[in-house]
Enzyme design. Sequence first.
Site, mmCIF file in Angstrom:
data_model
loop_
_atom_site.group_PDB
_atom_site.id
_atom_site.type_symbol
_atom_site.label_atom_id
_atom_site.label_comp_id
_atom_site.label_asym_id
_atom_site.label_seq_id
_atom_site.Cartn_x
_atom_site.Cartn_y
_atom_site.Cartn_z
ATOM 1 N N LYS A 10 0.761 -1.302 -0.052
ATOM 2 C CA LYS A 10 0.030 -0.365 -0.455
ATOM 3 C C LYS A 10 0.978 1.449 -0.138
ATOM 4 O O LYS A 10 2.272 1.151 0.166
ATOM 5 C CB LYS A 10 -1.307 0.063 1.103
ATOM 6 C CG LYS A 10 -0.173 -0.272 2.837
ATOM 7 C CD LYS A 10 0.330 1.417 2.924
ATOM 8 C CE LYS A 10 1.869 0.678 4.391
ATOM 9 N NZ LYS A 10 2.014 2.186 4.904
ATOM 10 N N SER A 144 10.136 -0.369 3.772
ATOM 11 C CA SER A 144 10.229 0.480 2.768
ATOM 12 C C SER A 144 8.961 1.645 3.037
ATOM 13 O O SER A 144 8.659 2.470 2.067
ATOM 14 C CB SER A 144 10.389 -0.175 1.697
ATOM 15 O OG SER A 144 11.700 -0.549 1.602
ATOM 16 N N GLY A 145 8.070 0.938 3.845
ATOM 17 C CA GLY A 145 6.948 1.924 3.981
ATOM 18 C C GLY A 145 5.942 1.698 3.002
ATOM 19 O O GLY A 145 4.827 3.114 2.948
ATOM 20 N N LEU A 146 6.151 1.129 2.137
ATOM 21 C CA LEU A 146 5.186 -0.144 0.956
ATOM 22 C C LEU A 146 4.217 -1.033 2.073
ATOM 23 O O LEU A 146 3.411 -1.427 1.129
ATOM 24 C CB LEU A 146 5.718 -0.275 -0.284
ATOM 25 C CG LEU A 146 6.134 0.964 -0.366
ATOM 26 C CD1 LEU A 146 6.698 -0.392 -1.968
ATOM 27 C CD2 LEU A 146 5.364 1.859 -1.232
ATOM 28 N N GLY A 147 4.314 -1.511 3.240
ATOM 29 C CA GLY A 147 3.895 -1.422 3.685
ATOM 30 C C GLY A 147 3.820 -3.524 3.587
ATOM 31 O O GLY A 147 2.269 -4.239 3.715
ATOM 32 N N SER A 148 4.919 -4.377 3.568
ATOM 33 C CA SER A 148 5.298 -5.471 3.372
ATOM 34 C C SER A 148 4.552 -5.938 4.762
ATOM 35 O O SER A 148 4.057 -7.183 4.756
ATOM 36 C CB SER A 148 6.784 -5.588 3.233
ATOM 37 O OG SER A 148 7.087 -5.564 4.266
ATOM 38 N N ASP A 204 -2.895 -0.260 7.834
ATOM 39 C CA ASP A 204 -2.428 -0.898 6.812
ATOM 40 C C ASP A 204 -2.290 -2.629 6.296
ATOM 41 O O ASP A 204 -3.116 -2.381 5.477
ATOM 42 C CB ASP A 204 -0.757 -0.859 7.065
ATOM 43 C CG ASP A 204 0.262 -0.225 7.250
ATOM 44 O OD1 ASP A 204 0.996 -0.158 7.869
ATOM 45 O OD2 ASP A 204 -0.637 0.735 6.858
#
Length: 378
Positions: A10, A144-148, A204
């Site tokens: 996300k 990295s801020g992409l919701g892994s 998230d």
Amino acid sequence: MEVKARAPGKIILAGEHAVVHGSTAVAAAIDLYTYVTLHFPLQSAKNNDKLTLQLKDISLEFSWSLDRLKEAIPHNSTTLCPSKPTSCSDQTLKSIAVLVEEQNIPEAKIWLSSGISTFLWLYTSILGFNPATVVINSELPYGSGLGSSAALSVALTAALLASSSSDKARSGGWLSLDETNLELLNKWAFEGEKIIHGKPSGIDNTVSSYGNMIKFCSGEITRLQSNMPLRMLITNTRVGRNTKALVSGVSERKRRHPEAMNSLFNAVDSISKELATIIQSKDETSVTEKEESIKELMEMNQGLLQSMGVSHSSIETVIQTTAKHKLTSKLTGAGGGGCVLTLLPTGTVVDKVVEELEASGFQCFTASIGGNGAQICY
Ligand SMILES: Nc1ncnc2c1ncn2[C@@H]1O[C@H](COP(=O)(O)OP(=O)(O)O)[C@@H](O)[C@H]1O
Ligand SMILES: C[C@@](O)(CCOP(=O)(O)O)CC(=O)O
Ligand SMILES: [Mg+2]
């Protein structure tokens, strides 16, 4: 028997960190996924006394005997209740941490520990002490801020709940979940996020579960229907960081400066609400005018995130580089490095700005916004 699931990463368009403190935030799924496949051995198979976790894209494998898991994780198999999401207690988390330490994760990959703990909690809570090989593969950059972390919790929970359900007719493709199952899925995934984030807001795992674009405030979910083109360039600074530490740092700053920080959170709340209104508006305002307003809101949000102490020199470099091309950027996710969003107004040609960003060592990509949520496949 095999069950598959996938869940998206996300971007947070506005409201990260403040959303942990009750402000509104806006987030959207992106078309980068984490995939989970559960393989169950036949009764007669020789390896039916252990649980194996294969992290395909990281080329690591971990394995526990079921007896060792039963020793460490207090689940009473007779009271196993997949329909009742339960938090992992501090005591149990300590025992799970020992199970993870026993695997001797390579030092360079020690950041995996919280993800593996989440895996053990969700697996044993939903499926109990049953043998399986769980294969996880992700398209998302980690930390990295992409919701892994959310994509892991959602995809894993979706596969576990699907494997414990009775009707497993071959789907022949990716199936979305109904509202009842989505709600249960999201609640379990939130328990997984608690292990990785410490004090997650829930945005998230919610956007990864439901997909598309949402407005989120203290657990209240509003599905957003965008009425304008939204293209974002995502730049990964490649600076690793830890969401749990960053979230905790903001809480500490709030403890030291409660009134000032609450004012910041209130300002973010207004920005997120205005952004959601603009994205959904069907009035005669031109796309260009809407894009100019969104740029201004992103710039204001970034300034507030700096005040919360979660920006980073690498993020500032991306912001300055894109500004030279009259583009506006803000960090997304926990900050401290990680990824930066740049709004690409209609007609923007990105070649030059991408060339300049990549020359600085950053990784640039565009992802389509507002895609599918969690899906399963038998
Ligand atoms: N596919 C995965 N397998 C194992 N652990 C994962 C996976 N994806 C995420 N994680 C865990 O989540 C952590 C990253 O979560 P976080 O710090 O919240 O950053 P983000 O959610 O922005 O990627 C990783 O350090 C790891 O522990
Ligand atoms: C900082 C925060 O608002 C978002 C964290 O996103 P990510 O884990 O960095 O992708 C934390 C939360 O909402 O749980
Ligand atoms: Mg996360």
